[in-house]
Design an enzyme around this catalytic site. Structure first.
Site: not given
Ligand code: NDP
Length: 450
Positions: A113, A125, A165, A208, A240
């Protein structure tokens, strides 16, 4: 033994934790197989063998005290997967389902990504099995401080820059940043998604979701399909990504009619009331059932009443679908329902929300399918804009960030389309995204040596 055989070991190992990682890895390996076949340089440099193993996995104990003076223990992680293109970059997830396998899957996806954005960022992550639900503000703060007391040793503005996240928004990033500053005495852009008053970028919360819609608009245009204006859209999730996907869809004149959380689904045929959704989820942090108190004509479908093996959201006829909750939430049954009801495009706002069987169904029915690593890259792109602003002590306007986000999403879409064409899989955005994302990282790895 081929790398695909190697990958199959995970399946045989029956390691539940690693299943999602294996699923993500297998998808990429199948997509890039023709490239590996045609260009032996990648095999000579053992790129795949090197790429499927994280640079390091940091696992640590997080001890904190709750409001009843009880000591609690959770596990924290940071998976630093690959930094060939830039500092490690990727979000932190706080959710009881978090384990090493989930974070390896998310970190692996993040490499490609981030590569697709064309920006200088590597893949990582992290997170914890801590469950923020039902916790007081004070408990969230205590946990975030304890988490950062270990994490700070492994991050830095040129080393690793985490973001949010699932379960980690501006509030949590604020507490994490505050603790980092106290420990290190350093006021630096070590996290993105910060509140605006201390270095956050305008538009990071929206990025996003808005990016998913920008990508979808470009994809529909390039595929010669009708635009989203006036079209019914279905969205899962109420966090979100879902909220800002819904918001942007409304702004462009589409009709987003659904949202969901882990307990149930809202179907509002007149269009989701975004202000109400924000109030319920961001301010009051309550269940979606409360939506009906203000919008009595909407329908609430609890999880217990979902179709067998499927999800209520994907039963609603729509032109475009946007899964924005979590991994593997959209199954083959859901895909068949969407196809049967005339859905034209599916864009992944969440990471890997569609199962492999669902993706197969979309591709074989020529549905415009935008995979997560391309469609939801807007969040990390604006995170990189935040890093740039912090490094240069500048503040960009909302309009400037929005314009750059839009251009970035359009460029990703074009890159994916052209790559798919170049490799003989025209119209396949999954292969296009995987090949384009892989190639850039692989070439950098070769140039940097072992
Ligand atoms: P949030 O925590 O803000 O929201 C997550 C939403 O998904 C909530 O409505 C939650 O419901 C729902 N959800 C979570 N797990 C489940 C589940 N097992 N079953 C049903 N619903 C579930 O997270 P985000 O919106 O930030 O993230 C959503 C997805 O988007 C994730 O896959 C994330 O990795 C991805 N993503 C996020 C980015 C960002 O910038 N935030 C960037 C790129 C990707 P409930 O509250 O009831 O748990």
């Amino acid at each position: 033994m081929s790398i695909l055989d190697e990958a199959k070991k995970y399946e045989r190992a029956d390691c539940e934790q690693d299943r999602v990682f294996y699923q993500a890895m297998e998808e990429v390996l199948f997509s890039i197989a023709p490239l590996l076949e045609s260009d032996k340089i990648y095999a000579r440099h053992a790129i795949v063998d090197r790429l499927v193993v994280p640079d390091r996995v940091i696992k640590f104990k997080v001890t904190w005290m709750d409001d009843n003076q009880q000591i609690r223990v959770n596990t924290g992680y940071r998976v630093q997967f690959n930094n060939s293109l830039g500092p490690y970059k990727g979000g932190l997830r706080f959710h009881p389902t978090v384990n090493e396998g989930v974070l390896k899957f998310l970190g692996f996806e993040q490499i490609f990504k981030n590569s697709l954005t064309g920006l200088p960022i590597g893949g990582a992550k992290g997170g914890s099995d801590f469950d923020p639900k039902g916790k007081s503000d004070f408990e969230i703060m205590k946990f975030c401080s304890a988490f950062m007391r270990e994490l700070y040793k492994h991050i830095g503005p040129r080393i690793d820059v985490p973001a949010g996240d699932i379960g980690v928004g501006a509030r949590e990033i604020g507490y994490l940043f505050g603790e980092y500053k106290k420990i290190t005495l350093s006021y630096e852009g070590v996290l993105t998604g910060k509140p605006f008053m201390f270095g956050g970028s305008l538009m990071r919360p929206e990025a996003t979701g808005y990016g998913v819609v920008y990508f979808t608009q470009t994809m529909l245009d390039m595929e010669g399909k009708e635009s989203l204006k006036g079209k019914i859209c279905t969205i899962s999730g109420a966090g979100n990504v879902a909220i800002h996907t819904i918001e942007k869809l409304k702004q462009i004149g589409a009709i987003p009619v659904s949202c969901s959380d882990s307990k149930g689904t809202i179907y509002d045929a007149e269009g989701i009331d975004v202000a109400l959704l924000k109030e319920l989820k961001n301010v009051r942090r309550v269940s979606l059932t409360e939506y009906l108190q203000t919008r009595p004509n909407a329908k609430y479908i609890p999880v217990e009443e979902y179709p067998k093996g499927g999800h209520a959201v994907w039963n609603i006829p729509c032109y475009a679908a946007f899964p924005c909750a979590t991994q593997n939430e959209l199954t083959e049954i859901d895909a068949q329902n969407l196809i049967h009801n005339g859905c034209v495009s599916v864009s992944e706002g969440a990471n890997m929300p569609s199962t492999p069987e669902a993706i197969e169904a979309f591709l074989s029915h020529k549905i415009c399918f935008a995979p997560a690593k391309a469609a939801n890259a807007g969040g990390v792109a604006v995170s990189e804009f935040e890093m740039s602003q912090n490094a240069s002590m500048q503040r960009w306007s909302f309009e400037k960030v929005d314009a750059r986000l839009k251009t970035t999403m359009q460029e990703i879409c074009k890159r994916v389309v052209l790559t798919a064409k170049d490799y003989g899989v025209e119209g396949n955005y999954v292969d296009g995204a995987n090949i384009a994302g892989f190639k850039k990282v692989a070439d950098a790895m070769i140039a940097e040596g072992i």
